[in-house]
Design an enzyme around this catalytic site. Structure first.
Site, short mmCIF file in Angstrom:
data_model
loop_
_atom_site.label_atom_id
_atom_site.label_comp_id
_atom_site.label_asym_id
_atom_site.label_seq_id
_atom_site.Cartn_x
_atom_site.Cartn_y
_atom_site.Cartn_z
N LYS A 119 0.76 -1.37 0.00
CA LYS A 119 -0.05 0.05 0.04
C LYS A 119 0.97 1.15 0.09
CE LYS A 119 -4.13 2.10 2.33
NZ LYS A 119 -5.03 1.95 3.65
N SER B 103 -10.01 2.11 2.39
CA SER B 103 -9.21 3.02 1.54
C SER B 103 -8.11 2.10 0.93
CB SER B 103 -8.34 3.91 2.31
OG SER B 103 -7.58 3.23 3.29
N SER C 83 -10.37 0.17 6.84
CA SER C 83 -9.97 0.15 5.45
C SER C 83 -9.13 -1.22 5.03
CB SER C 83 -8.89 1.34 5.34
OG SER C 83 -9.39 2.42 5.45
#
Lengths: 495, 493
Positions: free
Chosen positions: A80, A161, A185
């Site tokens: 990420k 997210s 998330s």
């Protein structure tokens, strides 16, 4: 095993394959690099690092041959883009950091590299992890690899997210991915894309080098195909870090080797507040989960978490408050975007107006407001009190039961062009997940089945502080009952 | 309580000055408060900047426990309560030299609260000033505006350095009291080694809150003078501010609550910002740092390392050596001076320690300070070692040299750094105490001046001093003056 289906493996299967020398780390990595190239329409990766990946894979092959392989030796992962990676651009999917190259490595990613993992690249996310649909990224929407049965032309939301992480793993563009969870998330994208996602106890994974959204809630975790993969990833990611003052100084169990399907004798609570008002399809899913748990020897208990309805408002006071402060450093002075102005204030205003997207600006403004003199007591302090009450809710319930079973999300993924446009409606995506962050507890999302459109649905298990092993063992039992991977295989065969 | 002697007579009546001070004292520490990087003064710009200091994304603060220990020690030295639970807060505001966009400080729950120190006033009285709190915070960096016509340069070397903000109650009533407070606080900090007190290098900075009121009335509106970096300037700034406020109030005007800066060049304060555009700092507990919890063990261990502080040392010097209050106060005011004094006393070999200790005090405050001032030296940089000063006193006390000869010996020691005994030997300054030698000299003088002896015997007794002087001259000042006196007296009787 042919080169083309190497990407179909789980993390653990690939690890075993490498150990049996069925293929090399280089071949495995090459397969993923090709998959990435062929699936750029998913927009999962912000930065691809194929050269680095091949180099790491070669080194892994050498170590595999020498017999000193790490726990993740030669296994290609997606990272990420809020984990700072030394010498590799790290943007948090914000224009503000479009050119930012850290000179340091986040502790979590360093832990992965120390065990031989290979980095394929950095994957997209909602800007600064603010969002539940991966539509606030400066680099555009991420597309879920999933399709509705009836409307295959619709682009679906991978959740957020950690949308890029979810799309990369679900789309077979990485064996597994790092993600982060401030209010859901990790778990919500896992739910939308049929993956396992665990948000560990706050402090189990170091936050050092993770670009902060809300420090008291942010926690690292993995997105994987299976519970077994999640256990392996988590045991490598976690660990005490003296450079993060909130890092827990506890021994990390070997989650993967201790993993066993186990629900026997466990008391599973189902919070009534999480069931009220749930749609039929998701309610049926929870009932399925209850039956599986019973079939595995667990007992089911209705419990109550009366503070639940206050969780979302408290979360949307605390997280923007911390964000407004954490994001103050992006001022155009030292790194990242700078938009000149004739005064210092103008430099700030121009830089921050241009560098931050709408959602980030909205949350900064909310946070600045709730912390400001005269409003602090009414909003921030009150929200902190609610947070304490929520923690007490869970403490009380965990005296009665061992784990909680809940939905992960209210339903399956939505089409990107049909996503809720009202931000408050959008925030409801997090309704089943935020309480876990507010209470610093671990929670795991497990794919449980498919809805009528053939899209994944997900159940969540929540455990007391540091109950990760129990949580993983119970999740493995549910996973076996659900047989989700064979459902998906059948689906693909049919397609 | 009003102190009548400090009241100010204005045209319209009496006024009372109210002063509270906030002192920012840099913690003596090699590393910053939340980052391992160095705190060395004078390094090239931006060479002492760690990743957290620069507020790089994802970087987190880690508390420097040595800085915490220094704050505890300081609190103990100020007779304060050490709070076993304290919290670090973020104070949010934007400035170019504040990299995080917030300063980590302690707002609602400081590490130290409620202490006091006794200030020494010029009339020999002392006054107790209460201390509200001491909290830890990180310093900001430095903006440099004059290197480029349109750009500002930023140096983050200071950023993140640990400061102790020490806040007094508004209990000072004159600029002299405020100066005495800073002097005393500085002395205590230096004794404990928790702050070097170097005001020129910015290790100590003072913010002064000043207001006037009619005696017995509630506090008036105050103005704050920021960042005063010398005790002398503090006095000037307060005096200017008192006069300014007095003018306004006597004319029936009102004081505006504002922040002012002192301009040492012009000797005046001027407005920096008013309350209207004051910042809303948006404090909240720093989520990256857990509350600071201290144990009794840790506090006790630090307590065990506490040195003797100036007030206690002063009492002891007065009791042990019979030093007068004034002398003892001067000697203990700087740790280096006190240490030097005690080293000298310890080096004495004379039996009468009390006598020797008094003499050392006299010499230290007289000739030594004078020489230091003349040559611009400090106790640490001057050439005269404590043991040599003690050695000289020993030579006086055992009559090897006279007090007068000692003045020469002192000057020679100051120039050469040599030991006194060696100098006395080398220069032949040894006092003559051999009675027969002195008697011979006396006899010679009396013989040479038979006429004056006759005058003396006829009643002109003032000639006695003349005979003594002649004998001393003949012996080049080396004869023991007491013995000379006695012998002349005997011979002339």
């Amino acid at each position: 095993m042919t080169k083309t289906n190497l990407t179909e493996l789980t993390l653990t299967e690939a690890k075993d394959g490498l150990a049996r020398k069925e293929f090399s780390a280089l071949e495995l990595t090459q397969a993923f690099i090709e998959a990435m190239e062929q699936n750029r329409h998913l927009n999962a990766y912000v930065t691809e690092t194929p050269e680095l990946a091949l180099e790491q894979a070669k080194a892994s092959d050498a170590r595999l041959a020498a017999g000193n392989a790490g726990k993740l030796e030669g296994l290609p992962l997606a990272i990420k883009d809020l984990y700072c990676t030394k010498g590799v651009k790290t943007t948090a999917s914000s224009k503000m950091l479009h050119n930012f190259v850290p000179q340091y490595e986040s502790t979590v990613t360093q832990n992965l590299w120390n065990e031989g993992a290979v980095m394929l690249g950095k994957v997209a996310m909602d800007e600064f992890a603010m969002g539940s649909s991966n539509t606030t990224s400066y680099y555009g929407n991420v597309i879920s690899p999933w399709k509705e049965k009836d409307r295959p032309e619709k682009e679906l939301c991978p959740g957020g997210s950690s949308g890029g992480s979810a799309a990369a793993v679900a789309g077979r563009l990485a064996l597994a991915a790092t993600a982060s969870d401030t209010g859901g998330s990790i778990r919500q994208p896992a739910a939308f894309t049929g993956l396992v996602g665990i948000k560990p106890t706050y402090g189990l994974c170091s936050r050092r080098g993770m670009i902060a959204y809300a420090s008291s809630l942010d926690q690292a975790g993995p997105l994987t195909h299976t519970v077994k993969d999640a256990a392996l990833m988590l045991e490598v990611m976690a660990g005490h870090d003296p450079l993060d003052s909130t890092s827990l100084n506890v021994e990390i169990p070997n989650f993967s080797s201790l993993l066993k399907s186990d629900l026997k004798g466990l008391k599973i609570g189902v919070p009534k507040e999480y069931i009220e008002g749930l749609g039929d399809e998701m309610l049926a899913e929870v009932n399925k989960g209850i039956e599986w748990a019973k079939s595995q020897g667990a007992t089911i208990h209705e419990v109550s978490l009366p503070m639940t309805s206050y969780a979302l408002p408290a979360y949307y006071v605390i997280s923007p408050a911390e964000a407004s402060s954490n994001l103050a450093r992006y001022d155009g002075v030292r790194y990242g975007l700078r938009v000149e102005g004739s005064t210092l204030d103008e430099l700030y205003e121009n830089t921050r107006r241009e560098g931050f997207g709408m959602e980030v600006r909205r949350r900064i403004m909310i946070g600045t407001y709730v912390l400001s003199a005269g409003y602090y007591d009414a909003y921030y302090l009150k929200a902190q009190r609610v947070r304490t009450l929520i923690q007490k809710d869970f403490e009380r319930v965990f005296k009665e039961v061992d784990l909680l079973l809940t939905p992960t999300t209210p339903g399956s993924a939505f089409a990107l062009d049909e996503k809720p446009t009202d931000p408050v409606h959008m925030y409801l995506q997090d309704i089943y997940t935020v309480t876990v962050n507010l209470a610093n507890l671990p929670g795991i999302a497990i794919p449980s089945g498919l809805d009528q459109q053939g899209l994944p649905l997900s159940l969540q298990l929540i455990g007391p502080r540091l109950s990760e092993q129990r949580l993983l063992n119970a999740a493995l039992a549910l996973e076996e009952c659900a047989g989700f991977s064979s459902l998906v295989k059948d689906l693909r065969k049919a397609a | 309580m009003s102190e009548n002697k400090n009241l100010i007579q204005g045209r319209t009546g009496l006024w009372e000055v109210v002063i509270g001070l906030e002192v920012h004292a840099q913690v003596n520490s090699k590393a910053k408060l939340f980052d391992g990087c160095s705190t060395d003064f004078g390094a090239d710009p931006n060479t002492q900047v760690g990743f957290f200091t620069a507020a790089m994304p994802g970087m987190l603060p880690v508390i420097n426990h040595l800085c915490v220990d220094q704050a505890i020690k300081t609190g103990l030295g100020l007779n304060a309560v050490i709070n076993k639970f304290s919290v670090f807060d973020r104070k949010n505001y934007f400035y170019a030299d504040l990299p995080c966009g917030y300063q980590i400080s302690q707002f609602t729950r400081p590490i130290v609260s409620g202490g006091y120190l006794d200030i020494d006033l010029e009339d020999g009285e002392s006054k107790r000033i209460n201390i509200t709190r001491l909290h830890l915070e990180m310093d900001a960096g430095k903006s440099i505006h004059d290197l480029h016509p349109t750009k500002t340069y930023i140096d983050l070397n200071r950023s993140g350095i640990a400061l102790m903000e020490i806040v007094s109650e508004p209990e000072m009533r004159s600029s002299a009291q405020a100066m005495a407070y800073v002097k005393k606080l500085r002395s205590i900090l230096r004794y404990m080694g928790t702050c070097d007190g170097n005001m020129e290098q910015g290790s100590m900075r003072v913010d002064a809150n000043i207001s006037l009121r009619r005696p017995g009335q509630p506090f008036g509106t105050r103005a704050e003078i920021k960042n005063v970096n010398s005790i002398r300037f503090l006095g000037q700034a307060i005096e200017f501010e008192i006069a300014r406020q007095l003018d306004i109030l006597e004319d029936g005007g009102e004081i505006v609550q504002e922040t002012r800066l002192f301009d040492p060049g012009k000797g005046e304060t001027r407005s920096m910002r008013s309350k209207e555009d004051a910042h809303d700092y948006r404090y909240f507990p720093d989520p990256d740092l857990l509350p600071l919890r201290l144990t009794d063990e840790r506090i006790n261990a630090i307590h065990a390392t506490m040195p003797e502080l100036p007030d206690a040392k002063r009492q002891r010097l007065m009791a042990e050596f019979g030093l007068p209050l004034y002398d003892a106060t001067v000697i203990v005011s700087e740790r280096e001076t006190a240490d030097y004094y005690e080293r000298a006393v310890a080096a004495l070999t004379a039996k009468d320690k009390v006598q020797g200790a008094k003499q050392i005090a006299n010499w230290l405050m007289g000739d030594v300070f004078a020489a230091m001032n003349r040559d611009n030296k400090t106790v640490e940089t001057m050439p005269l070692e404590a043991k040599n000063l003690a050695g000289m006193i020993d030579l006086i006390l055992d009559n090897t040299i006279s007090g007068k000869i000692a003045k020469d010996v002192f000057l020679k020691m100051w120039e050469s750094g040599k030991a006194p005994a060696a100098l006395v030997e080398e220069l032949g300054l040894k006092q003559i105490t051999d009675a027969s030698v002195i008697e011979q000299a006396v006899d010679e003088i009396l013989t040479q001046h038979a006429d004056k002896v006759a005058d003396y015997k006829a009643g002109k007794e003032t000639l006695f001093g003349f005979f003594v002087g002649q004998v001393m001259k003949a012996t080049q000042g080396k004869a023991n003056p007491g013995m000379v006196n006695d012998l002349i007296k005997k011979k002339l009787s």
